[in-house]
Design an enzyme around this catalytic site. Sequence first.
Site, PDB file in Angstrom:
ATOM      1  N   LYS A 167      14.226   5.081 -21.022  1.00 42.11           N
ATOM      2  CA  LYS A 167      14.102   4.895 -19.779  1.00 42.11           C
ATOM      3  C   LYS A 167      14.683   5.824 -18.878  1.00 42.11           C
ATOM      4  O   LYS A 167      14.094   6.074 -17.807  1.00 42.11           O
ATOM      5  CB  LYS A 167      15.182   3.605 -19.602  1.00 42.11           C
ATOM      6  CG  LYS A 167      14.512   2.301 -20.159  1.00 42.11           C
ATOM      7  CD  LYS A 167      15.487   1.117 -19.950  1.00 42.11           C
ATOM      8  CE  LYS A 167      15.387   0.734 -18.700  1.00 42.11           C
ATOM      9  NZ  LYS A 167      14.214   0.233 -18.108  1.00 42.11           N
ATOM     10  N   ASN A 193      11.966   8.728 -18.646  1.00 41.29           N
ATOM     11  CA  ASN A 193      11.125   8.223 -17.622  1.00 41.29           C
ATOM     12  C   ASN A 193      11.420   8.796 -16.216  1.00 41.29           C
ATOM     13  O   ASN A 193      10.874   9.200 -15.335  1.00 41.29           O
ATOM     14  CB  ASN A 193      10.762   6.881 -17.602  1.00 41.29           C
ATOM     15  CG  ASN A 193       9.974   6.329 -18.963  1.00 41.29           C
ATOM     16  OD1 ASN A 193       9.464   7.128 -19.589  1.00 41.29           O
ATOM     17  ND2 ASN A 193      10.327   5.206 -19.373  1.00 41.29           N
ATOM     18  N   GLY A 202      10.118  -0.675 -14.181  1.00 43.00           N
ATOM     19  CA  GLY A 202      11.490  -0.679 -13.581  1.00 43.00           C
ATOM     20  C   GLY A 202      12.066   0.845 -13.611  1.00 43.00           C
ATOM     21  O   GLY A 202      12.740   1.126 -12.556  1.00 43.00           O
ATOM     22  N   ASP A 203      11.912   1.756 -14.511  1.00 49.26           N
ATOM     23  CA  ASP A 203      12.308   3.224 -14.575  1.00 49.26           C
ATOM     24  C   ASP A 203      11.541   3.993 -13.467  1.00 49.26           C
ATOM     25  O   ASP A 203      12.399   4.682 -12.683  1.00 49.26           O
ATOM     26  CB  ASP A 203      12.023   3.919 -15.866  1.00 49.26           C
ATOM     27  CG  ASP A 203      12.289   3.018 -16.901  1.00 49.26           C
ATOM     28  OD1 ASP A 203      13.361   2.247 -16.915  1.00 49.26           O
ATOM     29  OD2 ASP A 203      11.548   3.025 -17.968  1.00 49.26           O
ATOM     30  N   THR A 204      10.324   3.723 -13.200  1.00 49.83           N
ATOM     31  CA  THR A 204       9.872   4.363 -11.940  1.00 49.83           C
ATOM     32  C   THR A 204      10.337   3.964 -10.731  1.00 49.83           C
ATOM     33  O   THR A 204      10.260   4.661  -9.767  1.00 49.83           O
ATOM     34  CB  THR A 204       8.135   3.778 -12.207  1.00 49.83           C
ATOM     35  OG1 THR A 204       7.758   4.224 -13.279  1.00 49.83           O
ATOM     36  CG2 THR A 204       7.367   4.613 -11.105  1.00 49.83           C
TER      37      THR A 204
END
Length: 307
Positions: free
Chosen positions: A38, A41, A250-252
Site C-alpha cells: 500500500k 503504491n 484507495g492507495d492512489t
Amino acid sequence: MIYTCTMNPAIDLFTEFEQFAPFIVNRSRQEDYQANGKAINISFILKAMGIESTATGFLGGFTGDFIEQELAKKSIAVDFIHVEGITRINTFIRSGEIEYKAVNKGPEISETAQNKLLEKLQTLTEEDMLFVSGSLPKGIKDEVFIDIAKLSQQKGFQLIWDISSESLINCLPYHPFLIKPNDEELAHLLGVPALKTDKELIGGARELMDRGAGKVLVSLGEKGALYVDENESLFTTAPIGKVVNTACAGDTMLAVFVGKLIQGENLEEALICATAAGSSTAFSAGLTDLSDLQKLKEQIKLRRVVM
C-alpha cells in the site's frame, strides 16, 4: 522529506481468464507482475506527480529484489530492512465479472529487524512526513503502530495512517496528521454495523477527530469520497467506468490527495483529483498513470455539507 513505510510488501500478480474453473488447467489470456504494497503504491503515485519520496519497510528474497528493482526503474529512493524469507506474492484473478483475490501472509519478521526499522524512523524530524499503510507480516504485533505513533509525537513528523488494524484507535491520542479508512473500516473502528447516511459518516469521522485524528479521508468506493477536518465536510461522487482492479484504488486516492495539497491545490481540487485518480486505478489493470485524470474529473461532483 516524504517517507512511505510498507511492512508487508508484495508482488501482485494480475491475471485474466476467459473462464476459471476448479480441478482443470486454466490458462490466462493476460498477466502482469507489479511491485506492490500500500505505501509502495503511494511512492509510485507521488513519483508520477513529480513528488519525491523514500520507500522503507521490510523486503526479503528474490521477490524483494524485484520490488527494489521496480522502484529503482522509477528513480524512487529506497531504504528497506532486508530480512530472511521471501516477500509474498499475491494473486488477483479476473474471470468475466468475477474477481478472485489470493493474499498471502509474507515472511516472519524478527525482533532485530523490527528494531532496525524503528531506529530508522527515529531519525525523522518535524520537516518530514510518513505514510504507514497496509497489513503486518508474521512476527510483528499491532503494538508497533503505537510505537510509530509515539515517535511521530516525539519527533514532530506528520504521520498518515491507512491501516485496518483496530489499534488505529489507540494511535489517535498521538494526533496523526491524517487517517484514511474506508466506510467499512470507519464503522468497524466505531463498533457499529454500518454508516450509511451523510450524518452518520461525518459523525463517525468527527468522533475519530475528537479522539485525536487531525483530518479524516474516507474512501467510499463507487460512491466517491468524504473528507472531514475541523472546518469542512466535503463529499465527492465517483466517475462511471468498468472496474478492473480494486486492489490499489484507495492507495492512489490517498497519494493524490496529499500530493495535491503539497503542490498547493485547495481542498476541493485535491479531493476531486484524488477521487478521479482512485477511480482511474480501479478502471486499470494496475496503478493509474494519471493520463485520464482530467476526463474523469469532469464527471465528479463535489458538495459541502454543513452540520
